[in-house]
Design an enzyme around this catalytic site. Structure first.
Site, PDB file in Angstrom:
ATOM      1  N   ASN A 173       0.844  -1.188   0.000  1.00 17.02           N
ATOM      2  CA  ASN A 173       0.000   0.000   0.000  1.00 17.02           C
ATOM      3  C   ASN A 173       0.885   1.246   0.000  1.00 17.02           C
ATOM      4  O   ASN A 173       1.957   1.265   0.612  1.00 17.02           O
ATOM      5  CB  ASN A 173      -0.993  -0.004   1.156  1.00 17.02           C
ATOM      6  CG  ASN A 173      -0.382  -0.243   2.516  1.00 17.02           C
ATOM      7  OD1 ASN A 173       0.582  -0.981   2.639  1.00 17.02           O
ATOM      8  ND2 ASN A 173      -0.946   0.363   3.539  1.00 17.02           N
ATOM      9  N   GLU A 201       0.271   5.103   0.771  1.00 17.48           N
ATOM     10  CA  GLU A 201      -0.654   6.143   1.218  1.00 17.48           C
ATOM     11  C   GLU A 201      -0.224   7.510   0.699  1.00 17.48           C
ATOM     12  O   GLU A 201       0.910   7.710   0.278  1.00 17.48           O
ATOM     13  CB  GLU A 201      -0.724   6.160   2.748  1.00 17.48           C
ATOM     14  CG  GLU A 201      -1.390   4.920   3.307  1.00 17.48           C
ATOM     15  CD  GLU A 201      -1.569   4.960   4.813  1.00 17.48           C
ATOM     16  OE1 GLU A 201      -2.320   4.136   5.314  1.00 17.48           O
ATOM     17  OE2 GLU A 201      -0.936   5.798   5.482  1.00 17.48           O
ATOM     18  N   CYS A 239      -3.944   0.799  -2.693  1.00 18.72           N
ATOM     19  CA  CYS A 239      -3.816  -0.414  -1.891  1.00 18.72           C
ATOM     20  C   CYS A 239      -2.755  -1.343  -2.493  1.00 18.72           C
ATOM     21  O   CYS A 239      -2.419  -1.252  -3.676  1.00 18.72           O
ATOM     22  CB  CYS A 239      -5.141  -1.173  -1.836  1.00 18.72           C
ATOM     23  SG  CYS A 239      -6.494  -0.255  -1.079  1.00 18.72           S
ATOM     24  N   GLU A 261      -3.014  -4.477  -3.211  1.00 21.10           N
ATOM     25  CA  GLU A 261      -3.546  -5.333  -4.281  1.00 21.10           C
ATOM     26  C   GLU A 261      -3.512  -4.609  -5.620  1.00 21.10           C
ATOM     27  O   GLU A 261      -3.124  -5.173  -6.649  1.00 21.10           O
ATOM     28  CB  GLU A 261      -4.998  -5.740  -3.974  1.00 21.10           C
ATOM     29  CG  GLU A 261      -5.180  -6.524  -2.685  1.00 21.10           C
ATOM     30  CD  GLU A 261      -5.490  -5.629  -1.488  1.00 21.10           C
ATOM     31  OE1 GLU A 261      -4.858  -4.559  -1.336  1.00 21.10           O
ATOM     32  OE2 GLU A 261      -6.364  -6.024  -0.697  1.00 21.10           O
ATOM     33  N   CYS A 301     -10.352  -4.474  -0.267  1.00 15.09           N
ATOM     34  CA  CYS A 301     -11.430  -3.491  -0.110  1.00 15.09           C
ATOM     35  C   CYS A 301     -12.296  -3.471  -1.381  1.00 15.09           C
ATOM     36  O   CYS A 301     -11.964  -4.097  -2.394  1.00 15.09           O
ATOM     37  CB  CYS A 301     -10.849  -2.105   0.169  1.00 15.09           C
ATOM     38  SG  CYS A 301     -10.130  -1.287  -1.278  1.00 15.09           S
ATOM     39  N   CYS A 324     -10.502  -2.394  -4.587  1.00 18.63           N
ATOM     40  CA  CYS A 324      -9.629  -3.438  -5.139  1.00 18.63           C
ATOM     41  C   CYS A 324     -10.441  -4.551  -5.783  1.00 18.63           C
ATOM     42  O   CYS A 324     -10.069  -5.059  -6.844  1.00 18.63           O
ATOM     43  CB  CYS A 324      -8.708  -3.999  -4.056  1.00 18.63           C
ATOM     44  SG  CYS A 324      -7.420  -2.827  -3.578  1.00 18.63           S
TER      45      CYS A 324
HETATM   46 ZN   LIG Z   1      -7.966  -1.984  -1.565  1.00 22.38          ZN
END
Ligand SMILES: [Zn+2]
Length: 136
Positions: free
Chosen positions: A46, A48, A57, A59, A90, A93
């Protein structure tokens, strides 16, 4: 749960990627590794951003790396978090995964001690909006 050898290898790559997580705001480290149908592994963490909405993210980082390298048919996704009960991808994703993973593709959820859960993609996103919506 039987974990294929190639998924165990991807888990190790996800653990490595997790260490690179850039998460100064949440301190929520995530690593991911996927395996394409051509058996190539792509990992990601990830990343940020202080604007939060621009955060990517793990993924999606792995997916973007694979697609930019020409691997668009993806078979396995391994996601590693520090949770005792590992977190699933999430919603953002899952939507991106719907573009490149099939309903029978595998999603493996792990923490640092190993892979804890297995799902087929169709179990996580039951009615995806995907490329087939544009085909006549
Ligand atoms: Zn995600």
């Amino acid at each position: 749960m039987i974990v294929p050898a190639k998924v165990k290898k991807a888990f190790k790559e996800a653990l490595k990627a997790q260490k690179a997580a850039y998460c100064p705001y949440s301190n929520y480290q995530v690593g991911a590794a996927l395996i394409s149908f051509r058996s190539k592994v792509f990992s990601g963490c990830n990343v940020e951003n202080s604007s939060f909405g621009a955060t990517i993210c793990a993924e999606r980082t792995a997916i973007l790396k694979s697609v930019s390298d020409g691997h668009i048919c993806l078979e396995h996704m391994v996601v590693v978090t520090n949770e005792i009960d590992p977190a699933p991808p999430c919603g953002n994703c899952l939507q991106v995964m719907a573009e490149f993973f099939g309903p029978q593709s595998h999603v493996w959820l792990a923490n640092k001690t190993g892979i804890k859960k297995h799902y087929l993609f169709k179990q996580l996103l039951t009615h995806p909006f995907g490329p087939k919506k544009f085909k006549k």
